[in-house]
Scaffold this active site. Structure first.
Site, PDB file in Angstrom:
ATOM      1  N   ASP B 166      -8.935 -26.191  15.388  1.00 37.53           N
ATOM      2  CA  ASP B 166      -9.476 -27.416  14.790  1.00 37.53           C
ATOM      3  C   ASP B 166      -8.435 -28.525  14.761  1.00 37.53           C
ATOM      4  O   ASP B 166      -8.721 -29.638  14.323  1.00 37.53           O
ATOM      5  CB  ASP B 166      -9.981 -27.132  13.367  1.00 37.53           C
ATOM      6  CG  ASP B 166     -11.500 -27.065  13.341  1.00 37.53           C
ATOM      7  OD1 ASP B 166     -12.104 -27.117  14.424  1.00 37.53           O
ATOM      8  OD2 ASP B 166     -12.066 -26.981  12.239  1.00 37.53           O
ATOM      9  N   ASP B 329     -16.694 -17.924   2.753  1.00 40.79           N
ATOM     10  CA  ASP B 329     -16.734 -16.476   2.944  1.00 40.79           C
ATOM     11  C   ASP B 329     -17.680 -15.797   1.963  1.00 40.79           C
ATOM     12  O   ASP B 329     -18.603 -15.081   2.351  1.00 40.79           O
ATOM     13  CB  ASP B 329     -15.314 -15.897   2.855  1.00 40.79           C
ATOM     14  CG  ASP B 329     -14.462 -16.602   1.800  1.00 40.79           C
ATOM     15  OD1 ASP B 329     -15.052 -17.276   0.931  1.00 40.79           O
ATOM     16  OD2 ASP B 329     -13.220 -16.477   1.845  1.00 40.79           O
TER      17      ASP B 329
END
Lengths: 779, 754
Positions: B166, B329
């Site tokens: 990224d 998550d």
């Protein structure tokens, strides 16, 4: 009032014609009254008791309150008294006779008594009678008086001569003589109407004497005819110092002679009384200052209706007043209710001394189960002045025991607008509870106590009458024995259910004692009781509550006169209640003697240890630690058993007791028998006089009570076990509170039950959990 | 046994009714003693499920009694708002703790131990895509992770590794700020070259949408493997990672997740500053060694962002990784659990990573977790979520609500001050009541803490961590509650080192609180001595404040940061190897290895080593009959207990060297396991308390010393690590990305996800 009328009507349903004529009456018993100061230590500052009998004032209208309230103590105390005047008496005016004495420690220069009559200041005088009773008369104009009940407020402000400590304030007291204090009316009492009875004086013993005049041949019917009238009279007078005697002759000295009979016994009554015809009459007796009351009806039922007519008619106003006056300074508690101090008759007052004491009584319900399941909330509305020491604090005493304290920390003064202070319910008991709100208010200057620096009149505290007392929901279950519920509320006799008063030996003293107790119970209950008088042995029905009056000599006599009757009566059950009582007493005596021996040995050991004690500086650290640990363990044990440190177990001696009062289940367990037992009728009479003494009666507590022969000391023995007499409220809330209270008292069961129940639950979970959800892979 | 249910359930109900009775103190004290007795008996056999449940149930009795009493008897009167309001807040804080206690008992009632199933035939194995999302980590760090991932034992044709960068996205490369765009372009090229050299796929998406979740979803788009493995950029897996995890998927078709613990090579700031690393179990061990295993029992172990294997088909049912919260998550796991998918937790350290080392980055990481978990609590309402079983609801509510601890911790820290300074009576109890209820409850709490977590947590350490985080997380909670959608993903800074001991920039509030509590302690002492009726309540409160002061003192140690000279974390690998120095051949034991070098013990005589002349050598490792060779250069030498240990640095770091480093460090899982087990030693309450008291004094003094600038340290010169060499082009470390909030010159290294 409505309750009273209902009860009297219920009484009329009682058919009591059974008893046979019994033995002749003995002479009226000699009333025994404890003189104040008799049992005090030689260090007491109280002056020697002076004979009071000879100084009685003829025509004195006494204050109606009991002798216990005639003592004003502390720095600033108030007493509220009432006396009754007929219309002519009030119109004629008179004077207040205040005969008082005071503690030697009271400083006469600045200590003063203020008198207010019917809300108007009537005068004041310095307190200066440390050497014996001194009489102060205060003239009262007719304008200050009213026909009916007059109210006298006596305020005593007292200062110590030399000591400015808090403790010293307990040495300050001024006491008025109940016999010599009252209103001196211009003329002799007339005794024409029922209200005139309220002016009757007390006798030499400080009691209000009621003589029930009966025929020589006494039967239970006569007593049953008289009992409602006697109880009504006691309630009407509103006095808790009534002593009932019984004789075939009228009494002497001030008092009331009571004649109550139906046509069946009319012929046995004195001629003068018979001639009055049917009705309820009040008149003068032969003796000066003595009244006679006659109730004559065709039948028992007629008597009842005539009494009822009197209660609804001429007696009504004063009876209401008496019942109301009896509740002054007292809160009759209903659960889940909030009261104010004003409800107990307290009026907001600024306090200028070191130790402010405000007392009142809380009458708890008879079936109240004390415990730790809740607390009584006291929401304090008060303020302190600036300059108080750090040690200043507010204490609450319940039944002479400090139950909570709240420190006044802010020396700059503090205002409390409903500060919550919690009083443990365990400190209370069914019946009358003495509550005292104490504010200890020391300032720096008190330590020096210099005459110039003393600021005895500077306000330090104000307690407002809007201070609230919040009573929580209570655990309710009838539990006996409970002498406090008996003396405070007349429980279990006050519930409207008929009960027996069984006089084992129908001599004058026994019957007088029974009637005295009955009238006192009626006053405690606030209404006449449905008593069914019985004479002779074995009269008590096992299914009914009963008050048993028995003397040991009765058994001796019985032995001589024929045991068959005795055994016949109890063949059915195979149990002899008196014998059972005796066995029960034997048991208690055994316990008592065991306790005694322990006490004696421990006292002996104590004395030995004291005499051989090594000064603490010479003892080793180990010894000191060991002693400390032993003391701590002993205190812990005491605490764990809910005992107070000063609550050493009293025991009833076997032979030294003048009278014992105890309660036990009836032979079948359906009812409760309250047993008043003495070695002889004269002991019984003397013991009962002691028990009904207002200062004794209201403090009675425990499972049984005994009066010692020699000292007339009253000892209470806690109930070893109590039996349940009934649960009226079966709501889940009450059952939960009951469970909490009972399990608290018997916590071993609580612990065991929880461990067992939760242990079982946990074991099951322990079996279940590994079978639920993911399981570990086994290697 | 089943029919016992009809007896046991009413017994439990009866017990509960009895527990909720308003009892006398005497009854309470006796009950507490009896219950504690049963608890202690229950603790004697920790391996028995029955004993364990009995212990937990009886601890629950004491807690329930305390909660009941606290509710019914200790609250200030509502008519006194000055007392009532703070009193009620404290009460709520305590009730929160009681609720968390109940939930934690439920969670850990029987932690599951998994046995690894056989992976099966190579031909039947599923295809696996490994995603390594990266933001701005340097190439050297990524190289080790990629090499370790590449070295995982799995059929090569079924394993694809993706570096999802990224930091080199189109958006970044075309950023309007030329400094950003140049750095991104450079990074993009270098990482692409690194991936080429390592044989892994490099991918950079167009835009940085939805942070890590978006990046992972991009990975899903460009890959096709049946299973997806996620490793943070610093999380290097051991060789057996897939062998320990993939087998579970064959056993359960509804399985979506196999999570493994995060094992860290470096200390967190508290461990570093209190010098407890390697002696005391790490903070996260309680979560990974006990709580996740407990959650696993109720099919509620959840995805922790890395070191996990996920099933692609499951992820597809929820459109990939969820990204509504900043803890993608846990959110992803919640969504999948709601769909009826299963999860498994394997309690074996299979990756080694880094954790934030400076206090600033530590707090930053915790703030993200805290805010993310509360976002889930507020936005997803796990307790009411459809599709979850009741135990799962309880577990999710518990793990999310845990992050409200800063409120209760601060309430406990400051409540005593209200009484000490202002005499506010916010807790109405006398000393006897306190002893009968609160003290017995505290005894039971400490005993249970030791019983359940003693192996992985020393006494008072939980409280210390809570307090240290609470000071800053309180603000995070307020912010997330005010606007649950506001928090954005902040990348946690890792791999930083401090070259000088100093106070953390966040130290000020800790000092303020410490001195406030110290003043309260002194004032309470003064009041106790001077007030004749000061009373028992003041004594209780003063004691309570003293404990708080101890916590605040020890916490000062956490913010007085010690320098860390070690750039690379060593792992004690204890591996046999051959060392060739010139013509000589020596048998050596490689004691420990890091990404910068190795420590070597010579078994057969010590050669002449000249650190100043940088003796060069070649190390030969063997695996499966094949030799792995790499060059080293001698940097140091020391003799301990007659044994010579020499330090060697890698002379250069080519992709081959990096593979050798991965082989050296991550071929054996037991190295990590041993290191973990070695520090899991129970410490009793008294030892822990005295240890803690000592810290309170020494650490607060050290912090004060730092604040006065009295740090005496000499500069230590160290050698630079060998540069990474790709295709003969030296890869220079990238300049750190401009981060205005962290410009302290002492910070080095990059930031990682996770």
């Amino acid at each position: 009032m409505a309750k009273l009328i209902t009860t009297v009507m219920a009484l009329s349903l009682l058919a009591s014609v059974s008893a046979q004529a019994q033995s002749l009456l003995d002479d009226a018993p000699i009333a025994v009254g404890a003189q104040p100061g008799e049992s005090e230590s030689i260090l007491s500052t109280r002056p020697a008791a002076s004979p009071v009998a000879d100084q009685r004032q003829p025509g004195l209208v006494p204050f109606e309150q009991s002798s216990a309230s005639f003592k004003l103590s502390g720095e600033d105390d108030n007493g509220r008294f009432t006396f009754f005047l007929s219309q002519p008496q009030a119109a004629a005016g008179g004077k207040l006779a205040l005969s008082y004495r005071n503690a030697v420690s009271v400083l006469p220069d600045s200590s003063v008594v203020d008198i207010t009559v019917n809300g108007k200041p009537a005068g004041s005088f310095p307190i200066a009678a440390p050497n014996g009773f001194k009489r102060n008369d205060i003239a009262l104009d007719p304008q200050m008086l009213v026909a009916g009940r007059n109210q006298v407020d006596i305020r005593a402000r007292q200062h110590h001569r030399v000591d400015c400590s808090l403790e010293a304030t307990y040495e300050l007291w001024t006491e008025f003589s109940p016999v010599q204090t009252g209103f001196v009316a211009s003329g002799a009492p007339s005794f024409k109407t029922p209200d005139d009875l309220l002016t009757v004086s007390r006798n030499a013993q400080g009691r209000t004497d009621i003589r029930l005049v009966v025929p020589q041949t006494l039967n239970a019917e006569i007593l049953n005819d008289a009992a409602p009238m006697l109880q009504t009279l006691a309630l009407f007078l509103g006095r808790d110092d009534i002593a009932v005697t019984i004789s075939d002759k009228p009494g002497t000295g001030p008092g009331i002679d009571l004649y109550a009979f139906s046509d069946r016994n009319r012929r046995l009554m004195p001629e003068a009384t018979r001639s009055l015809g049917y009705g309820f009459f009040v008149g003068k007796a032969a003796e000066p200052g003595r009244a006679s009351v006659t109730l004559h009806g065709a039948t028992h039922a007629d008597m009842e209706s005539r009494l009822l007519a009197a209660i609804r008619g001429p007696m009504k106003a004063s009876l209401d007043g008496s019942l109301k006056a009896a509740n002054h300074g007292r809160i009759t508690v209903q659960p889940s209710t909030t009261y104010r101090l004003a409800d107990a008759g307290y009026e907001s007052r600024v306090f200028a001394g070191r130790l402010s004491r405000t007392g009142f009584d809380m009458v708890m319900p008879s079936d109240f189960y004390p415990g730790d399941y809740a607390t009584i909330g006291l929401k304090l509305h008060a303020a302190t002045s600036p300059g108080l020491n750090y040690t200043a604090q507010f204490l609450v005493r319940v039944n002479d025991r400090v139950v909570t304290s709240y420190p006044f920390r802010k020396s700059e003064g503090e205002q409390f607008d409903g500060k919550l202070i919690e009083l443990p319910l365990r400190a209370f008991r069914p019946g009358i509870n003495k509550v005292e709100l104490i504010a200890e208010l020391p300032i720096e200057a008190d330590a020096a106590c210099a005459p110039d620096a003393r600021k005895d009149d500077q306000p330090r505290f104000v307690l407002l009458d809007k201070t609230e007392i919040t009573v929580p929901a209570l655990a309710r279950v009838g539990r006996l024995p409970d002498i406090a519920a008996l003396t405070g509320n007349g429980y279990p006799f006050a519930e409207g259910k008929p009960f027996d008063v069984v006089i084992e030996r129908p001599d004058g003293q026994s019957v007088g004692a029974a009637l005295t107790v009955l009238s006192r119970l009626a006053v405690a209950a606030g209404s006449p009781l449905s008593a069914d008088m019985q004479m002779g042995k074995g009269k008590a029905s096992p299914s009914r509550n009963a008050l048993l009056i028995t003397t040991d000599n009765a058994f001796a006599d019985l032995g001589a006169s024929g045991k068959t009757a005795f055994s016949e009566n109890f063949d059915e059950t195979g149990l002899d209640p008196f014998r059972t009582a005796a066995i029960a007493d034997d048991t208690s005596e055994t316990i008592a003697s065991a306790t005694d021996s322990t006490d004696n040995s421990s006292e002996l050991l104590d004395a030995f240890h004291k005499s051989t004690a090594v000064p603490s500086s010479e003892r080793s650290a180990t010894t000191l630690v060991g002693e400390w640990a032993a003391r701590a363990a002993s205190r812990f044990g005491t605490w764990l058993n809910y005992q107070d440190n000063d609550n050493s177990l009293a025991s009833h001696g076997a032979t030294d007791d003048l009278v014992t009062l105890s309660q036990q289940p009836s032979t079948t367990g359906e009812a409760t028998w309250t047993v008043l037992r003495a070695p002889s009728p004269s002991d019984l009479a003397a013991g009962v006089q002691r028990l009904v003494d207002p200062s004794v009666w209201n403090g009675l507590d425990g499972g049984s009570v005994a009066v010692e022969t020699a000292s007339l000391d009253v000892r209470a023995l806690p109930a070893a076990t109590r039996f349940i007499t009934g649960v009226d409220d079966r709501s889940p809330g009450n059952l939960r509170r009951l469970a909490a209270a009972w399990f608290s008292d018997n916590f071993q069961f609580y612990v065991l039950l929880i461990v067992a129940a939760m242990g079982l639950f946990a074991l099951w979970l322990g079996w279940l959990i590994p079978r639920k959800g993911a399981q570990s892979d086994n290697d | 046994m089943k029919c016992i249910k009809f007896l046991a359930v009413p017994a439990g109900a009866l017990g509960l009714l009895l527990i909720l009775l308003p009892m006398s103190l005497q009854a309470q004290l006796m009950l507490s003693c009896a219950v504690l007795g049963v608890m202690f008996i229950g603790m004697t056999r920790p391996e028995s499920a029955t004993f364990r449940v009995v212990t937990l149930v009886f601890a629950g009795i004491i807690a329930l009694r305390y909660g009941f009493w606290r509710t019914t008897e200790t609250l200030p009167d509502i008519s006194e708002p000055l007392n009532f309001i703070p009193g009620f807040l404290l009460y709520l804080a305590e009730m929160y703790c009681l609720a968390m206690l109940a939930i934690s008992f439920f969670m850990v009632i029987e932690p599951v131990k998994r046995k690894t199933p056989d992976m099966g035939e190579a031909s039947s194995l599923p295809t696996v895509d490994v995603f390594i999302p990266s933001y701005n980590e340097d190439a050297e760090l990524l190289a080790i992770t990629l090499a370790a991932a590449k070295s995982m034992a799995y059929p090569k044709d079924k394993l694809n590794i993706f570096l999802l960068d990224d930091g080199g996205t189109d958006a970044k490369r075309n950023h309007k700020d030329p400094r950003v765009s140049v750095a991104a372009i450079r990074r993009h090229e270098q990482l692409k070259a690194l991936c080429n050299a390592m044989g892994v796929t490099y991918h950079a998406r167009q835009r940085n949408d939805h942070a890590k979740a978006g990046n992972l979803n991009e990975g899903l788009k460009i890959s096709t493997g049946e299973l997806v493995v996620v490793f943070d950029a610093d999380h290097a897996p051991v060789r057996d990672f897939l062998r320990e995890t993939v087998g579970f998927f064959a056993k359960d078709e509804k399985l979506f997740l196999v999570q493994t613990p995060h094992y860290f090579l470096n200390p967190d700031p508290l461990e570093k500053n209190l010098k407890t690393f390697a002696r005391m179990p790490s903070e996260n061990e309680m979560f990974y060694s006990i709580l996740q295993r407990g959650l696993d029992k109720w099919n509620a172990s959840f995805f922790c962002g890395s070191a996990a294997v996920l099933r692609r088909s499951a992820l597809e049912t929820t459109d990939g990784f969820s990204g509504q919260s900043i803890t993608e998550d846990c959110e992803t796991a919640l969504s999948l659990h709601c769909q009826g998918w299963h999860s498994v937790y394997v309690d074996k350290p299979l990756i080694a990573g880094l954790q934030p080392e400076t206090f600033v980055s530590f707090i930053g990481q915790r703030a993200r977790w805290c805010q993310g978990m509360l976002q889930i609590l507020i936005l997803k309402r796990p307790f009411l979520a459809k599709g979850l079983t009741i135990p799962q609801r309880i577990c999710y509510a518990g793990i999310n609500m845990f992050w409200l601890f800063p409120i209760s911790r601060l309430a406990f820290m400051f409540s005593p001050l209200l009484y000490i300074f202002f005499s506010l009576e916010i807790y109405r109890a006398n000393i006897l009541e306190f002893a009968s209820y609160a003290v017995t409850y505290l005894i039971s709490s400490f005993a249970m803490q030791s019983y359940l977590y003693g192996r992985v947590r020393w006494p008072w350490i939980s409280e210390l961590y809570e307090y240290v985080q609470a000071v800053f997380l309180f603000g995070s909670i307020i912010s997330v509650v005010r606007n649950p959608r506001k928090p954005t993903f902040n990348v946690t800074a890792k791999g930083q080192t401090l070259d000088k001991s100093m106070l953390s920039p966040l130290a000020a509030p800790y000092f303020a609180i410490f001195f406030l509590l110290l003043a309260a302690a002194l004032y309470s002492g003064y009041r106790l001595l001077t007030e004749p009726v000061a009373g028992e309540l003041l004594m209780i409160v003063a004691m309570w404040n003293l404990i708080n002061l101890g916590l605040a003192g020890a916490a000062l140690g956490a913010i007085a940061e010690r320098r860390e000279l070690r750039r690379n974390q060593r792992l004690p690998v204890k591996r046999h190897a051959l060392m060739h120095i010139g013509e000589e051949h020596h048998t050596v034991i490689i004691q420990d290895a890091s990404s910068g070098g190795i420590s070597v013990e010579f078994v057969d005589g010590t050669p002449k080593l000249d650190a100043s002349a940088a003796t060069k050598a070649k190390v030969e490792l063997r695996r499966g009959g094949q030799a792995i060779l790499f060059d080293v250069v001698c940097r140091s030498r020391r003799v301990t207990n007659g044994t010579t240990v020499a330090g060697f640095a890698y002379s250069e770091r080519t992709p081959k060297t990096v593979m050798a480093i991965a082989e050296l460090m991550y071929s054996d899982q037991s190295v990590l396991q041993d290191r973990l087990v070695r520090r899991q030693i129970r410490r009793n309450f008294f030892w822990g308390t005295s240890r803690f008291a000592l810290w309170s004094i020494t650490e607060s003094l050290r912090a004060i010393q730092y604040s006065a600038g009295l740090v005496r340290e000499t500069m230590v010169k160290s050698f630079e690590d060998a540069p990474l060499v790709l295709n003969d082009n030296k890869v220079m470390p990238l300049p750190p990305a401009p981060r205005p909030e962290e410009t302290a010159p002492v910070l080095q290294g990059g930031q990682l996800y996770g």
